[in-house]
Every structure is written in structure tokens, then in C-alpha cells.
Design an enzyme around this catalytic site. Structure first.
Site, PDB file in Angstrom:
ATOM      1  N   GLY A  58       0.833  -1.201   0.000  1.00 23.04           N
ATOM      2  CA  GLY A  58       0.000   0.000   0.000  1.00 23.04           C
ATOM      3  C   GLY A  58       0.863   1.244   0.000  1.00 23.04           C
ATOM      4  N   HIS A  59       1.905   1.211  -0.833  1.00 23.37           N
ATOM      5  CA  HIS A  59       2.786   2.364  -0.956  1.00 23.37           C
ATOM      6  C   HIS A  59       3.658   2.237  -2.206  1.00 23.37           C
ATOM      7  CE1 HIS A  59       5.973  -0.255   0.570  1.00 23.37           C
ATOM      8  NE2 HIS A  59       5.198  -0.548   1.591  1.00 23.37           N
ATOM      9  N   ALA A  60       4.308   3.341  -2.546  1.00 21.02           N
ATOM     10  CA  ALA A  60       5.339   3.350  -3.598  1.00 21.02           C
ATOM     11  C   ALA A  60       6.563   4.026  -2.995  1.00 21.02           C
ATOM     12  CB  ALA A  60       4.841   4.118  -4.819  1.00 21.02           C
ATOM     13  N   ARG A 105       2.477  -0.779  -4.892  1.00 19.13           N
ATOM     14  CA  ARG A 105       2.331  -2.228  -4.731  1.00 19.13           C
ATOM     15  C   ARG A 105       1.446  -2.550  -3.528  1.00 19.13           C
ATOM     16  NH1 ARG A 105       7.654  -1.873  -3.081  1.00 19.13           N
ATOM     17  NH2 ARG A 105       7.620  -0.310  -4.712  1.00 19.13           N
TER      18      ARG A 105
END
Ligand code: TYD
Length: 146
Positions: A58-60, A105
């Protein structure tokens, strides 16, 4: 783009196959930074004891590159370059998923006892994370326009 990759102006994702040495004693796989993965490995971390209904990621990242492996068991990774989304199932310790900078992702569907190992190009740095999806998309649009 091949069936196993996602790439855009900003980021890219692709499967990486590692060498395997097999003999009657078992299988051995190795990874060399700058050779089998396209960066020097500065950090390794792993996820384990993951509840089967857990959602991770839940981040890039602004700069970080990673290669993600299922050393045991399996899980799903959804990757997103700000325009296109794609899903991969990792279940083979010989096959890693390379994720460049600026790729969102999300990971879920961990099997019981799954172990996820991540090779990373940089030490941990919270400032490198983008944890808001809309901010991520805006950043990809800014980079595409520049
Ligand atoms: P996070 O990257 O959000 O986990 P995931 O992407 O797997 O869901 O990290 C969870 C927590 O662990 C967060 O508080 C930061 C910390 N952490 C470190 O201290 N060092 C590390 O190398 C990593 C990956 C996380």
C-alpha cells in the site's frame, strides 16, 4: 512490453529468474547484487507469520528498487504504475519480482506459513515512501509531463 512486465515513463516491473543448482541433496539458489538483480543490495527484510487475511504494502517509493521473493508458500502482488495495474502470484523461490521506483504495490492472499523476502537497493528511509495513492498518481503525472 512482454507478458511478464509492466513499464512506463516512471517505473517498471518484471520477473527475474535466479540460478538453481540442484543435486540429490536439494536445490540451491543464489543472488548477486549488480548481477542477478540490477542494483547493489543494501538491505534485506522478510515477512513471516503473516495472517492469511493480511494486506501489506500500500505504498510506492520515490527512489527505492526492490526484488520480492516467496521463499516459502505464496502470495499475490498487485503493481500499478499510475495508469495500469497488474497482478502477479509469487510461489517459486527461484523467481523474484523486480519493482523499480515509482510503482505502487499491494500484497495479499498470503498462504499459511508464507515467507516473503525482499532485497532492497537502499536502507530503510520513511521519507522515501509515498503512502497516499492519489499523491502517487499526481507524482507520476508530474514526472511524465516533465
Ligand atoms: P512497511 O514498509 O509499511 O511494511 P509493508 O510494506 O510490508 O506493509 O513497514 C512496516 C513497518 O516496519 C514500518 O513501521 C516501518 C518498519 N520498517 C523498518 O523499520 N525497516 C524496514 O526495513 C522496513 C521494510 C520496515
Amino acid at each position: 512490453m512482454t507478458a511478464d512486465s509492466l513499464s512506463s515513463h516512471n517505473g517498471s516491473v518484471r520477473l527475474i529468474g535466479l540460478p538453481v543448482v540442484s543435486d540429490p541433496r536439494g536445490d540451491l539458489t543464489f543472488v548477486e547484487g549488480g548481477n542477478h538483480v540490477p542494483f547493489q543490495i543494501r538491505r534485506v527484510y522478510y515477512l513471516y507469520n503473516v495472517p492469511v487475511d493480511s494486506e501489506r504494502g500500500g505504498h510506492a517509493h520515490h527512489e527505492l528498487e526492490q526484488v520480492i521473493f516467496a521463499l516459502s508458500g505464496s502470495f499475490r502482488i498487485a503493481v500499478d504504475d499510475g495508469r495500469k495495474r497488474r497482478e502477479y502470484w509469487l510461489r517459486d523461490p527461484r523467481t523474484g519480482l523486480y519493482i523499480s521506483r515509482m510503482i505502487w504495490r499491494e500484497m495479499d492472499a498470503f498462504s499459511q506459513g508464507a515467507v516473503c523476502m525482499v532485497l532492497a537497493s537502499q536502507p530503510y528511509d520513511e521519507a522515501d515512501y509515498i503512502r497516499d495513492y492519489n499523491a502517487f498518481v499526481q507524482e507520476t503525472e508530474r514526472e511524465t509531463a516533465s
